[in-house]
Design an enzyme around this catalytic site. Structure first.
Site, PDB file in Angstrom:
ATOM      1  N   ASN A 168       0.875  -1.166   0.000  1.00 21.03           N
ATOM      2  CA  ASN A 168       0.000   0.000   0.000  1.00 21.03           C
ATOM      3  C   ASN A 168       0.920   1.225   0.000  1.00 21.03           C
ATOM      4  OD1 ASN A 168      -1.783   2.041   0.520  1.00 21.03           O
ATOM      5  ND2 ASN A 168      -2.743   1.067   2.296  1.00 21.03           N
ATOM      6  N   ARG A 178      -2.567  -2.088  -3.429  1.00 21.39           N
ATOM      7  CA  ARG A 178      -3.796  -1.330  -3.204  1.00 21.39           C
ATOM      8  C   ARG A 178      -3.702  -0.086  -4.089  1.00 21.39           C
ATOM      9  NH1 ARG A 178      -5.266   2.966   1.358  1.00 21.39           N
ATOM     10  NH2 ARG A 178      -7.428   3.231   0.765  1.00 21.39           N
ATOM     11  N   HIS A 204     -12.882   2.954  -0.114  1.00 20.35           N
ATOM     12  CA  HIS A 204     -12.920   1.910   0.931  1.00 20.35           C
ATOM     13  C   HIS A 204     -13.649   0.655   0.439  1.00 20.35           C
ATOM     14  CE1 HIS A 204     -12.747   5.198   4.293  1.00 20.35           C
ATOM     15  NE2 HIS A 204     -11.530   4.713   4.075  1.00 20.35           N
ATOM     16  N   ARG A 263     -11.323  15.719   7.748  1.00 18.87           N
ATOM     17  CA  ARG A 263     -12.083  16.125   6.555  1.00 18.87           C
ATOM     18  C   ARG A 263     -13.503  16.526   6.929  1.00 18.87           C
ATOM     19  NH1 ARG A 263     -10.749  10.740   3.256  1.00 18.87           N
ATOM     20  NH2 ARG A 263      -8.813  10.477   4.406  1.00 18.87           N
ATOM     21  N   GLU A 278     -14.405  -0.436  15.037  1.00 22.80           N
ATOM     22  CA  GLU A 278     -14.049  -1.667  15.741  1.00 22.80           C
ATOM     23  C   GLU A 278     -13.795  -1.432  17.230  1.00 22.80           C
ATOM     24  OE1 GLU A 278     -10.625  -3.271  13.624  1.00 22.80           O
ATOM     25  OE2 GLU A 278     -11.662  -2.871  11.738  1.00 22.80           O
ATOM     26  N   GLU A 288      -8.307  -5.456   4.708  1.00 26.87           N
ATOM     27  CA  GLU A 288      -8.178  -5.135   3.288  1.00 26.87           C
ATOM     28  C   GLU A 288      -6.983  -5.851   2.664  1.00 26.87           C
ATOM     29  OE1 GLU A 288      -8.534  -1.179   4.961  1.00 26.87           O
ATOM     30  OE2 GLU A 288      -9.359  -0.516   3.052  1.00 26.87           O
TER      31      GLU A 288
END
Ligand code: ADP
Length: 401
Positions: free
Chosen positions: A7, A91, A180, A241, A334, A382
């Site tokens: 990634n 990714r 995502h 954001r 989580e 992921e």
């Protein structure tokens, strides 16, 4: 198959090395501060062994050389030779409208990734650098791209078009893409598996709440709507954001504060959200600590964060004609019982009833016994999805050849 998952960000590379048969990460780590003289590689092995290396790592190729070096090392390694790496999975953030699934990387694919840079100027260039570096260092190893956007490419037009002139969609590809995707797809499949239900027959809402946050409405196996949009700025309130806002306020702020385009972008992407409202932190843990100390602005930031998730949940129930399953994932989803409790409060009209005790104990299914909608807490993975997709695509390409 042994698959290295990469990634690649602008100044960091996260990696995991998988045995896809065992579905086990044999090693994982991150290279940070790439481009600086004091870059750091933190590496850990499945058995708990770990090492930190500080060095001058000037670009992505050198970073990958370091990663291979530590994976090969006698004391901390997991492979005997570079040939033990059978494939590399990347990714890739933006696949545009072209890539509806993961794909084997060829010269043609690289060209499309280059063409998509405009859509993801911060993310796609480091992804491309990573692919090029691996091509030089491991020339015979097949590489695959797994896209954040791919899962959302089946959204209907009424979900992905904005209310602006249609020509702008045709001319500049301006539409909702959603992100995502790998995480939403993984936890939705996992939820169906845990509940022993058919994934293709469920209406699932997934909430990925990390530093970036997004939700998806998944009906009969298809993401029919999602909260992030043309860029990962739209939708929920996030760490730094803004999420949804009135578009004209950007023009107004630019005028009032004398901001350039770049500065306005930075304001909305880096200085807004939880940090912007609270003035405390973009990190949910620090925000909750501040709330416990009586900080009012931290409380407001937390309230807005949860309120917006509730509103999306309601709108996705309307979009799908109901909800069968609700899933929390991501660092906050989580790990924060406070957020889950606030989001699920007074939602019994939708059949959503949280079991406060199960929620605190961080169980997998956290809804009350009689809740019409099961609520699940599922750690996302992921990297595993990327490794498994890469494995599948490489095997398929071998059969074709
Ligand atoms: P990224 O989107 O960068 O992958 P993560 O999914 O790791 O990020 O999520 C980071 C967020 O998770 C941060 O806001 C952090 O505060 C939050 N988080 C991690 N652990 C906890 C916890 N125990 N309680 C509340 N929030 C947590």
């Amino acid at each position: 198959m042994k698959v290295l998952v990469l990634n690649c960000g602008s100044s960091s590379i996260k990696y995991q090395f998988f045995d896809t048969v065992e579905k086990l990460a044999l090693a994982k780590g991150v290279v940070e501060r790439i481009g600086m003289s004091s870059a750091v590689l933190s590496h850990s092995r499945y058995d708990g062994d770990g090492i930190k290396i500080v060095g001058e790592i000037l670009d992505h190729a050198i970073a990958i050389e370091y990663v291979l070096g530590v994976m090969l090392s006698k004391n901390h390694g997991v492979i005997d030779s570079k040939e033990d790496i059978e494939a590399v999975g990347h990714r890739v953030v933006h696949g545009g409208e072209t890539f509806t699934d993961s794909i084997l990387i060829t010269d043609e694919v690289m060209q499309v990734l280059q063409d998509n840079i405009e859509l993801a100027p911060l993310h796609n260039p480091p992804n491309i650098k990573g692919v090029q570096a691996v091509k030089r260092i491991l020339p015979n190893v097949p590489q695959c791209a797994v896209f954040d956007t791919a899962f959302h490419t089946k959204m209907p037009m009424k979900s992905f078009l904005y209310g602006i002139p249609y020509e702008l969609y045709k001319k500049h590809k301006i539409r909702k893409y959603g992100f995502h995707g790998t995480s939403h797809s993984y936890v939705a499949h996992k939820a169906a598996e845990i509940l022993g239900k058919n994934y293709k027959e469920l209406k699932i809402v997934t909430a990925h709440l990390g530093n970036g946050c997004s939700m998806a409405a998944i009906k009969n196996g298809i993401s029919i709507d999602t909260s992030m949009g043309f860029t990962p700025l739209e939708g929920l309130l996030m760490g730094t954001r803004s999420g949804d806002l009135d578009p004209s306020l950007i023009l107004y702020i630019m005028g009032k504060e004398g901001l350039s385009l770049n500065e306005a972008g930075t304001l909305l992407n880096k200085h807004s959200g939880l940090i912007g409202i609270s003035g405390v932190s973009s990190d949910m843990r620090e925000l909750i600590t501040a709330i416990k100390e009586g900080n009012k602005r931290a409380q407001v930031a937390f309230d807005i964060f949860c309120y917006r998730i509730k509103k999306y949940l309601g709108s996705y129930a309307a979009a799908m004609g109901g909800i069968d399953v609700f899933v929390f994932t991501g660092g906050i989803g989580e790990n924060s019982p406070e957020v889950r409790e606030e989001v699920c409060k007074d939602m019994s009209f939708l059949g959503i009833q949280l079991d406060v005790e199960k929620n605190l104990r961080k169980e997998e299914i956290i809804s009350k016994e009689g809740s019409l909608v099961p609520i699940l807490r599922i750690p996302t993975n992921e990297e595993l999805v990327i490794a498994l997709d890469t494995n599948k695509i490489v095997e398929e390409s071998k059969v074709k050849n």
